[in-house]
Scaffold this active site. Structure first.
Site, short mmCIF file in Angstrom:
data_model
loop_
_atom_site.label_atom_id
_atom_site.label_comp_id
_atom_site.label_asym_id
_atom_site.label_seq_id
_atom_site.Cartn_x
_atom_site.Cartn_y
_atom_site.Cartn_z
N CYS A 292 44.63 39.72 50.22
CA CYS A 292 45.06 39.50 48.84
C CYS A 292 45.23 40.82 48.09
CB CYS A 292 44.10 38.54 48.14
SG CYS A 292 44.78 37.81 46.63
N HIS A 376 44.54 33.78 51.79
CA HIS A 376 43.08 33.74 51.97
C HIS A 376 42.72 33.00 53.26
CE1 HIS A 376 41.46 35.38 48.18
NE2 HIS A 376 42.65 35.05 47.72
N GLU A 378 39.98 32.84 54.76
CA GLU A 378 38.61 32.31 54.77
C GLU A 378 38.53 30.90 54.20
OE1 GLU A 378 39.14 33.20 50.62
OE2 GLU A 378 39.73 34.28 52.44
#
Length: 405
Positions: A292, A376, A378
């Site tokens: 990001c 993202h 995760e």
């Protein structure tokens, strides 16, 4: 709303009255949206964006990348599973700097979930976040789509009294997101070790002993907890350093790899102090992975440029193509700036691209062990389509060290 008389009995039919708005969202162009307040009282300023995720509102509201923003949820039912003490993404404890407000369509119901420990209203109050419900979020989303993300004031007053002219003036006078470095309020204040691993049903979060894995230094520009958990889960001993850590301080920790975290604001502004550090690490060929804002800062460190997006990418349903494998991932995104791929040097290869608008979503270097992605990995929208990137980072480190698992 039926008005009661002094004795507590209902008044006759001519006593019907409209409910009083207890919250306002006042846009910089003078548009005023009325609703009903939840959470903290008072007023707050921010840039209004919309998020299309159907789940994960607690993670969204604690994501430091939303610092300085007011989040409009396109999914109408927010708060229905309550809140808990586990689904937090910010490293900071409440009240924490971050999202400035929440805009919700439907009234928040009582929570119905076995993991819930508190109502969203109480949780927002504890974190100092103002919320407004009863808003036509479809119309607001269409406005943002057509005109871009506006500045606004969000206000909550239980008595329904507002100085609308003053709120409009404040919204109009707010600075744009361009040129704003919003990392200082959300970054770590000191260097710390991280050992928590991912959540398991019936067990909660695990822990991993330090000293047995690859040494990774995570530069915290507003890092999310689950990123650190997945790095640890992948076999890394993670040390978190503040965004202002120098290259010398980072190298003194003898990292096998460096992670550049997500974060809020204009990457060009944060880059004033972050880019020289990243450039120094890349020159020393330290294996580097960015997510990001970290992706954007890497692009800047390579001599590229970033551009402000109209509506940005905020949601958990974004299709991204991995050009190295040909696979399409459904990913979570949260960014209002993007790297201009045409500005990157030949040594930077575009690895991922958004299938919504073709914007750059990833790059890797041909002359140094480094790569980054705009989204993202995760998060769990796919639900784990992108977790392979953490293993890719570990493999990059092992290749640089000349070791195997």
């Amino acid at each position: 709303m039926l008005q009661d008389d002094a004795a507590g009995a209902h008044a006759p039919h001519d006593g019907w009255a409209e409910p009083v708005a207890t919250a306002l969202l006042v846009l910089a162009d003078g548009t005023i949206l009325e609703g009903f307040g939840i959470g903290a009282t008072g007023e707050a300023a921010g840039e209004v964006c919309f998020n299309t995720a159907m789940t994960g509102y607690q993670e969204i509201l604690t994501d430091p990348s939303y610092a300085g923003q007011i989040v409009t949820f396109t999914f109408p039912h927010i708060g229905n599973v309550g809140t808990n003490d586990e689904d937090l993404e910010s490293l900071a404890q409440a009240p924490a700097s971050g999202v400035r407000g929440a805009v919700i369509a439907a009234a928040v119901t009582n929570p119905s979930n076995w993991r819930s420990s508190s109502h969203l209203d109480a949780w927002l109050k504890a974190r100092g976040i103002i919320g407004i419900t009863g808003v036509d979020t479809r119309a607001l989303t269409a406005l943002i789509r057509d005109r871009g993300m506006p500045n606004a004031m969000i206000a909550h007053s239980p008595d329904g009294r507002f100085d609308r002219e003053a709120l409009t003036a404040k919204a109009r006078d707010l600075p744009t997101m361009e040129g704003l470095d919003l990392v200082p309020p959300v970054t770590s204040r000191e260097t710390t070790a991280w050992g928590e691993t991912v959540w398991q049903l019936g067990q909660g979060y695990g822990a991993r002993a330090a000293g047995e894995g690859l040494r990774v230094v995570a530069i915290d520009y507003g890092v999310k907890r689950n990123i650190l958990r997945l790095l640890t889960q992948a076999g890394c001993d993670v040390t978190v350093v503040p965004a202002t850590a120098t290259a010398e301080e980072i190298l003194a920790l003898k990292p096998d790899g460096v992670f550049l975290s997500n974060g809020p604001g204009d990457p060009a502004a944060t880059g004033e102090y972050a880019v020289p550090v990243i450039r120094s690490l890349l020159e020393r060929k330290v294996p580097t992975f960015g997510i990001c804002l970290g992706h954007q800062l890497m692009g800047l460190a390579l001599g590229g440029r970033t551009v402000k997006m109209g509506q940005g990418h905020h949601g958990a349903n974004h299709p991204v193509k991995d050009k190295t494998t040909g696979k399409v991932e459904i990913v979570s995104m949260n960014h209002g700036f993007a790297v201009d791929p045409a500005s990157l040097p030949e040594s930077a290869v575009e690895t991922h691209v958004s299938l919504f608008d073709g914007s750059n979503c990833g790059l890797s270097l041909t002359d140094r062990p480094a790569f980054s992605v705009q989204y993202h990995p995760e998060a769990s929208p796919g639900p784990r389509d992108s977790h392979y990137l953490f293993d890719r980072f570990v493999s990059l480190i092992r290749d640089a060290k000349g070791t195997t698992a």
